[in-house]
Write a protein that holds these residues in place. Structure first.
Motif, mmCIF file in Angstrom:
data_model
loop_
_atom_site.group_PDB
_atom_site.id
_atom_site.type_symbol
_atom_site.label_atom_id
_atom_site.label_comp_id
_atom_site.label_asym_id
_atom_site.label_seq_id
_atom_site.Cartn_x
_atom_site.Cartn_y
_atom_site.Cartn_z
ATOM 1 N N SER A 111 0.824 -1.211 0.000
ATOM 2 C CA SER A 111 0.000 0.000 0.000
ATOM 3 C C SER A 111 0.858 1.261 0.000
ATOM 4 O O SER A 111 0.598 2.192 -0.772
ATOM 5 C CB SER A 111 -0.923 0.006 1.213
ATOM 6 N N LEU A 112 1.882 1.285 0.847
ATOM 7 C CA LEU A 112 2.770 2.453 0.869
ATOM 8 C C LEU A 112 3.521 2.592 -0.453
ATOM 9 O O LEU A 112 3.698 3.702 -0.956
ATOM 10 C CB LEU A 112 3.761 2.337 2.024
ATOM 11 N N GLY A 113 3.963 1.482 -1.005
ATOM 12 C CA GLY A 113 4.664 1.531 -2.280
ATOM 13 C C GLY A 113 3.795 2.074 -3.391
ATOM 14 O O GLY A 113 4.223 2.909 -4.185
ATOM 15 N N ARG A 114 2.559 1.617 -3.454
ATOM 16 C CA ARG A 114 1.638 2.099 -4.498
ATOM 17 C C ARG A 114 1.323 3.587 -4.328
ATOM 18 O O ARG A 114 1.067 4.284 -5.303
ATOM 19 C CB ARG A 114 0.348 1.296 -4.481
ATOM 20 N N GLN A 115 1.330 4.069 -3.104
ATOM 21 C CA GLN A 115 1.053 5.484 -2.865
ATOM 22 C C GLN A 115 2.272 6.364 -3.143
ATOM 23 O O GLN A 115 2.135 7.485 -3.630
ATOM 24 C CB GLN A 115 0.593 5.698 -1.418
ATOM 25 N N LEU A 116 3.472 5.867 -2.821
ATOM 26 C CA LEU A 116 4.662 6.706 -2.883
ATOM 27 C C LEU A 116 5.425 6.639 -4.201
ATOM 28 O O LEU A 116 6.102 7.599 -4.557
ATOM 29 C CB LEU A 116 5.601 6.341 -1.726
ATOM 30 N N ILE A 117 5.363 5.538 -4.940
ATOM 31 C CA ILE A 117 6.172 5.399 -6.157
ATOM 32 C C ILE A 117 5.820 6.419 -7.229
ATOM 33 O O ILE A 117 6.722 6.869 -7.951
ATOM 34 C CB ILE A 117 6.157 3.946 -6.693
ATOM 35 N N PRO A 118 4.578 6.875 -7.396
ATOM 36 C CA PRO A 118 4.334 7.917 -8.406
ATOM 37 C C PRO A 118 5.037 9.246 -8.092
ATOM 38 O O PRO A 118 5.262 10.054 -8.986
ATOM 39 C CB PRO A 118 2.814 8.093 -8.391
ATOM 40 N N LEU A 119 5.417 9.451 -6.840
ATOM 41 C CA LEU A 119 6.091 10.692 -6.460
ATOM 42 C C LEU A 119 7.536 10.747 -6.940
ATOM 43 O O LEU A 119 8.192 11.783 -6.828
ATOM 44 C CB LEU A 119 6.045 10.861 -4.938
ATOM 45 N N VAL A 120 8.055 9.656 -7.478
ATOM 46 C CA VAL A 120 9.443 9.613 -7.943
ATOM 47 C C VAL A 120 9.664 10.569 -9.110
ATOM 48 O O VAL A 120 10.789 11.017 -9.345
ATOM 49 C CB VAL A 120 9.857 8.171 -8.295
ATOM 50 N N ALA A 121 8.623 10.943 -9.834
ATOM 51 C CA ALA A 121 8.748 11.858 -10.972
ATOM 52 C C ALA A 121 9.274 13.221 -10.553
ATOM 53 O O ALA A 121 9.858 13.942 -11.362
ATOM 54 C CB ALA A 121 7.399 12.006 -11.670
ATOM 55 N N GLU A 122 9.105 13.577 -9.299
ATOM 56 C CA GLU A 122 9.579 14.864 -8.805
ATOM 57 C C GLU A 122 11.086 14.876 -8.552
ATOM 58 O O GLU A 122 11.660 15.927 -8.313
ATOM 59 C CB GLU A 122 8.842 15.219 -7.512
ATOM 60 N N TYR A 123 11.731 13.731 -8.602
ATOM 61 C CA TYR A 123 13.145 13.626 -8.271
ATOM 62 C C TYR A 123 14.014 13.373 -9.501
ATOM 63 O O TYR A 123 15.092 12.792 -9.386
ATOM 64 C CB TYR A 123 13.355 12.506 -7.246
ATOM 65 N N ASP A 124 13.577 13.822 -10.674
ATOM 66 C CA ASP A 124 14.340 13.550 -11.889
ATOM 67 C C ASP A 124 15.714 14.212 -11.882
ATOM 68 O O ASP A 124 16.687 13.638 -12.366
ATOM 69 C CB ASP A 124 13.540 13.916 -13.134
ATOM 70 N N ALA A 125 15.845 15.404 -11.314
ATOM 71 C CA ALA A 125 17.153 16.072 -11.262
ATOM 72 C C ALA A 125 18.134 15.298 -10.380
ATOM 73 O O ALA A 125 19.310 15.140 -10.737
ATOM 74 C CB ALA A 125 16.991 17.497 -10.745
ATOM 75 N N GLN A 126 17.656 14.787 -9.239
ATOM 76 C CA GLN A 126 18.526 14.017 -8.358
ATOM 77 C C GLN A 126 18.926 12.690 -9.001
ATOM 78 O O GLN A 126 20.059 12.234 -8.863
ATOM 79 C CB GLN A 126 17.848 13.753 -7.008
ATOM 80 N N ILE A 127 17.995 12.070 -9.728
ATOM 81 C CA ILE A 127 18.299 10.807 -10.396
ATOM 82 C C ILE A 127 19.294 11.046 -11.535
ATOM 83 O O ILE A 127 20.206 10.249 -11.734
ATOM 84 C CB ILE A 127 17.006 10.125 -10.868
ATOM 85 N N GLU A 128 19.146 12.149 -12.263
ATOM 86 C CA GLU A 128 20.121 12.506 -13.297
ATOM 87 C C GLU A 128 21.511 12.659 -12.686
ATOM 88 O O GLU A 128 22.495 12.157 -13.236
ATOM 89 C CB GLU A 128 19.736 13.820 -13.975
ATOM 90 N N ALA A 129 21.588 13.363 -11.564
ATOM 91 C CA ALA A 129 22.887 13.588 -10.920
ATOM 92 C C ALA A 129 23.510 12.273 -10.445
ATOM 93 O O ALA A 129 24.711 12.046 -10.641
ATOM 94 C CB ALA A 129 22.725 14.552 -9.741
ATOM 95 N N ARG A 130 22.724 11.393 -9.832
ATOM 96 C CA ARG A 130 23.254 10.107 -9.356
ATOM 97 C C ARG A 130 23.686 9.213 -10.508
ATOM 98 O O ARG A 130 24.706 8.527 -10.438
ATOM 99 C CB ARG A 130 22.209 9.380 -8.506
ATOM 100 N N ALA A 131 22.914 9.222 -11.609
ATOM 101 C CA ALA A 131 23.271 8.415 -12.782
ATOM 102 C C ALA A 131 24.544 8.966 -13.428
ATOM 103 O O ALA A 131 25.418 8.195 -13.847
ATOM 104 C CB ALA A 131 22.126 8.389 -13.785
ATOM 105 N N SER A 132 24.679 10.276 -13.505
ATOM 106 C CA SER A 132 25.890 10.887 -14.058
ATOM 107 C C SER A 132 27.106 10.533 -13.216
ATOM 108 O O SER A 132 28.176 10.231 -13.744
ATOM 109 C CB SER A 132 25.740 12.409 -14.125
#
Length: 174
Positions: free
Chosen positions: A31-52
């Motif tokens: 239940s928590l996963g289904r509620q929280l995983i769509p919020l990952v779209a807000e962290y694209d800049a941080q994911i770009e930085a970690r992938a780089s």
């Protein structure tokens, strides 16, 4: 005989209680996963930085979305560019399914499934007969490091490449 049946009854009650607690915890996790995983779209800049940082070259992400499939989160990344310039690797879609338990046990990021879509590579032969691959990003000041690549690939359990194209261009031939 009465003591054995009483002990067996107590053991069954404890086992059922433990199963009920585990079932409630699993339901809470999903239940928590289904509620929280769509919020990952807000962290694209941080994911770009970690992938780089992890790849050692610039990474650009067009859009990012999160979904939930069975008991695992799924990250869908659209319009990805790894590297810069004409030799950058462009991907239409990247699907990442993290290995949560493996990551927790190893205390490092582990990926259960990595799916690359829309890879376009060209193998080109020059006048000396040497082949080079265009579309694979490389840093001009560094040679290809096999050891580092193998270490990075150990973090991925399964790799799939879909809807991709490899073009071979021999010297002075079609």
């Amino acid at each position: 005989m009465v003591r054995v049946s009483a002990a067996l009854g107590g053991l069954i009650r404890w086992a059922l209680a433990l199963c009920a607690v585990l079932l409630v915890l699993l339901a809470l996790y999903v239940s928590l996963g289904r509620q929280l995983i769509p919020l990952v779209a807000e962290y694209d800049a941080q994911i770009e930085a970690r992938a780089s940082e992890a790849l050692g070259m610039p990474v650009r992400i067009g859009s990012l979305e999160g979904r939930w499939n069975r008991l695992a989160p799924v990250l869908l990344i659209h319009d990805v560019q790894v590297g810069e310039g004409s030799n950058a690797l462009r991907l239409d879609q990247v699907k990442v399914v993290p290995d949560l338990w493996g990551s927790l046990l190893a205390r490092a990021v582990r990926i259960a499934h990595l799916e690359l879509g829309g890879v376009q590579l060209s193998a080109v032969e020059d006048a000396t007969g040497k082949w080079s691959v265009k579309g694979v990003p490389q840093q001009p000041d560094q040679a290809f490091d096999v050891q580092r690549t193998l270490q990075q690939m150990q973090q991925v359990e399964q790799l799939s490449v879909l809807d991709s194209q490899l073009t071979l261009q021999p010297y002075e031939h079609d």
